[in-house]
Design a protein around this motif. Structure first.
Motif, PDB file in Angstrom:
ATOM      1  N   GLN A 140     -16.315   5.408   2.308  1.00 58.48           N
ATOM      2  CA  GLN A 140     -17.070   5.940   1.182  1.00 58.48           C
ATOM      3  C   GLN A 140     -16.549   7.335   0.846  1.00 58.48           C
ATOM      4  N   THR A 141     -16.652   7.698  -0.422  1.00 55.90           N
ATOM      5  CA  THR A 141     -16.236   9.023  -0.875  1.00 55.90           C
ATOM      6  C   THR A 141     -17.444   9.775  -1.405  1.00 55.90           C
ATOM      7  N   ASP A 162     -14.419   8.729   4.092  1.00 53.52           N
ATOM      8  CA  ASP A 162     -14.486   8.339   5.499  1.00 53.52           C
ATOM      9  C   ASP A 162     -15.617   7.324   5.657  1.00 53.52           C
ATOM     10  N   GLU A 163     -15.777   6.815   6.868  1.00 50.37           N
ATOM     11  CA  GLU A 163     -16.919   5.969   7.182  1.00 50.37           C
ATOM     12  C   GLU A 163     -18.102   6.877   7.489  1.00 50.37           C
ATOM     13  N   LEU A 164     -19.208   6.653   6.802  1.00 49.75           N
ATOM     14  CA  LEU A 164     -20.345   7.570   6.875  1.00 49.75           C
ATOM     15  C   LEU A 164     -21.498   6.905   7.612  1.00 49.75           C
ATOM     16  N   TYR A 165     -21.777   7.398   8.803  1.00 49.56           N
ATOM     17  CA  TYR A 165     -22.828   6.821   9.634  1.00 49.56           C
ATOM     18  C   TYR A 165     -24.217   7.156   9.114  1.00 49.56           C
ATOM     19  N   ASN A 166     -25.124   6.191   9.236  1.00 52.09           N
ATOM     20  CA  ASN A 166     -26.557   6.440   9.272  1.00 52.09           C
ATOM     21  C   ASN A 166     -26.959   6.513  10.742  1.00 52.09           C
ATOM     22  N   TYR A 167     -27.917   7.384  11.062  1.00 51.82           N
ATOM     23  CA  TYR A 167     -28.330   7.590  12.449  1.00 51.82           C
ATOM     24  C   TYR A 167     -29.748   7.086  12.676  1.00 51.82           C
ATOM     25  N   THR A 180     -24.106  18.324   5.963  1.00 53.50           N
ATOM     26  CA  THR A 180     -24.779  17.105   5.532  1.00 53.50           C
ATOM     27  C   THR A 180     -23.891  16.370   4.536  1.00 53.50           C
ATOM     28  N   VAL A 181     -24.196  15.083   4.318  1.00 55.44           N
ATOM     29  CA  VAL A 181     -23.504  14.324   3.276  1.00 55.44           C
ATOM     30  C   VAL A 181     -24.469  14.029   2.140  1.00 55.44           C
ATOM     31  N   ASP A 182     -23.920  13.936   0.937  1.00 61.83           N
ATOM     32  CA  ASP A 182     -24.691  13.690  -0.273  1.00 61.83           C
ATOM     33  C   ASP A 182     -24.768  12.191  -0.508  1.00 61.83           C
ATOM     34  N   GLU A 183     -25.931  11.599  -0.195  1.00 59.78           N
ATOM     35  CA  GLU A 183     -26.085  10.157  -0.354  1.00 59.78           C
ATOM     36  C   GLU A 183     -26.060   9.709  -1.812  1.00 59.78           C
ATOM     37  N   SER A 184     -26.308  10.629  -2.741  1.00 62.27           N
ATOM     38  CA  SER A 184     -26.286  10.229  -4.154  1.00 62.27           C
ATOM     39  C   SER A 184     -24.881   9.903  -4.630  1.00 62.27           C
ATOM     40  N   GLY A 185     -23.857  10.265  -3.848  1.00 59.74           N
ATOM     41  CA  GLY A 185     -22.477  10.038  -4.249  1.00 59.74           C
ATOM     42  C   GLY A 185     -21.892   8.729  -3.780  1.00 59.74           C
ATOM     43  N   ASP A 194     -31.759  14.522   3.184  1.00 61.02           N
ATOM     44  CA  ASP A 194     -31.289  15.332   4.310  1.00 61.02           C
ATOM     45  C   ASP A 194     -30.578  14.403   5.292  1.00 61.02           C
ATOM     46  N   HIS A 195     -29.261  14.345   5.170  1.00 62.39           N
ATOM     47  CA  HIS A 195     -28.447  13.420   5.978  1.00 62.39           C
ATOM     48  C   HIS A 195     -27.413  14.232   6.760  1.00 62.39           C
TER      49      HIS A 195
END
Length: 243
Positions: A140-141, A162-167, A180-185, A194-195
């Protein structure tokens, strides 16, 4: 005292000094054992960490041998890095030795699937900060947001693929969040606005630093990611108090 056999005209013998012995550099253990998914990027992770550690003045010992996790062997290392480990990589005695190492002021650094490791080991879950839950398919980008000046050279936003983990949980209450990563993207984020994707904390008597990035081979060539890892190494080894 040793003197040269050649004497300059009208002069005195010239003293020769034997070269000083070079002290061995302190070492970091990079551990890459896998008993689950094995990432193709492990060679890139090892070579990147080796180069960054050399910049910081450390040797790297790379191994997949869990026998290194005993009191005597662990005492050799300034920090232990789990780089894309998976599964239950240590037995009960080895786990206990690692717990003693951290309690005595040792340090842990985790890269990507270090969070998909030791899920039957509650102490390790607290050390790493949060366990992997799942991830969207493929790479994902999106934007990574660095918090409170913790990006390389004060960088606040970085575009990454990259591969973006959920925890399984949001680790923020127990750690210092680095990024953090922006989940809206992208599609497939499940942690909301808040990721966290990277963090550090004082842990069980020692120090711990973790980044969820590092799945893709290409990311190890990215200067921002390399600087991010170097900052983690400096924190884990005690060269910096700021992660």
């Amino acid at each position: 005292m040793l003197f040269s056999s050649a004497v300059a005209a009208g002069g005195l013998p010239t003293e020769e000094h034997a070269p000083a012995a070079t002290a061995p550099r302190p070492a970091i253990l990079v551990f890459t054992r896998t008993l689950g998914w094995r990432h193709d990027s492990i060679p890139q992770a090892v070579e990147t960490l080796r180069g960054l550690a050399a910049q910081a003045g450390f040797e790297v010992v790379h191994s997949e041998d869990p026998a290194l996790f005993d009191n005597g062997q662990l005492a050799r290392f300034r920090a232990v890095v789990f780089a894309n480990t998976t599964g239950e990589v240590l037995d009960a005695a080895q786990r206990a030795a690692f717990e003693r190492y951290i309690a005595a002021g040792g340090a842990f650094m985790g890269v990507h699937s270090a969070a998909d490791t030791g899920k039957a080991w509650p102490w390790y879950g607290e050390l790493v900060g949060a366990w992997f839950k799942d991830h969207p398919p493929g790479l994902q980008t999106t934007d990574v947001h660095f918090e409170d000046g913790r990006g390389p050279d004060g960088l606040e936003r970085w575009r990454v693929t990259d591969e973006l983990y959920n925890y399984r949980r949001n680790p923020r209450p127990a750690v210092v969040v680095i990024a953090t990563v922006d989940e809206s993207g992208y599609e497939g984020g499940t942690m909301g606005t808040d990721h966290p994707i990277a963090w550090c904390h004082a842990a069980a008597g020692g120090r711990a630093w973790y980044t969820g990035l590092g799945h893709a081979q290409a990311v190890y060539a990215d200067p921002v990611f390399r600087a991010h890892l170097l900052r983690g190494l400096r924190y884990a080894t005690g060269l910096s108090g700021d992660c």
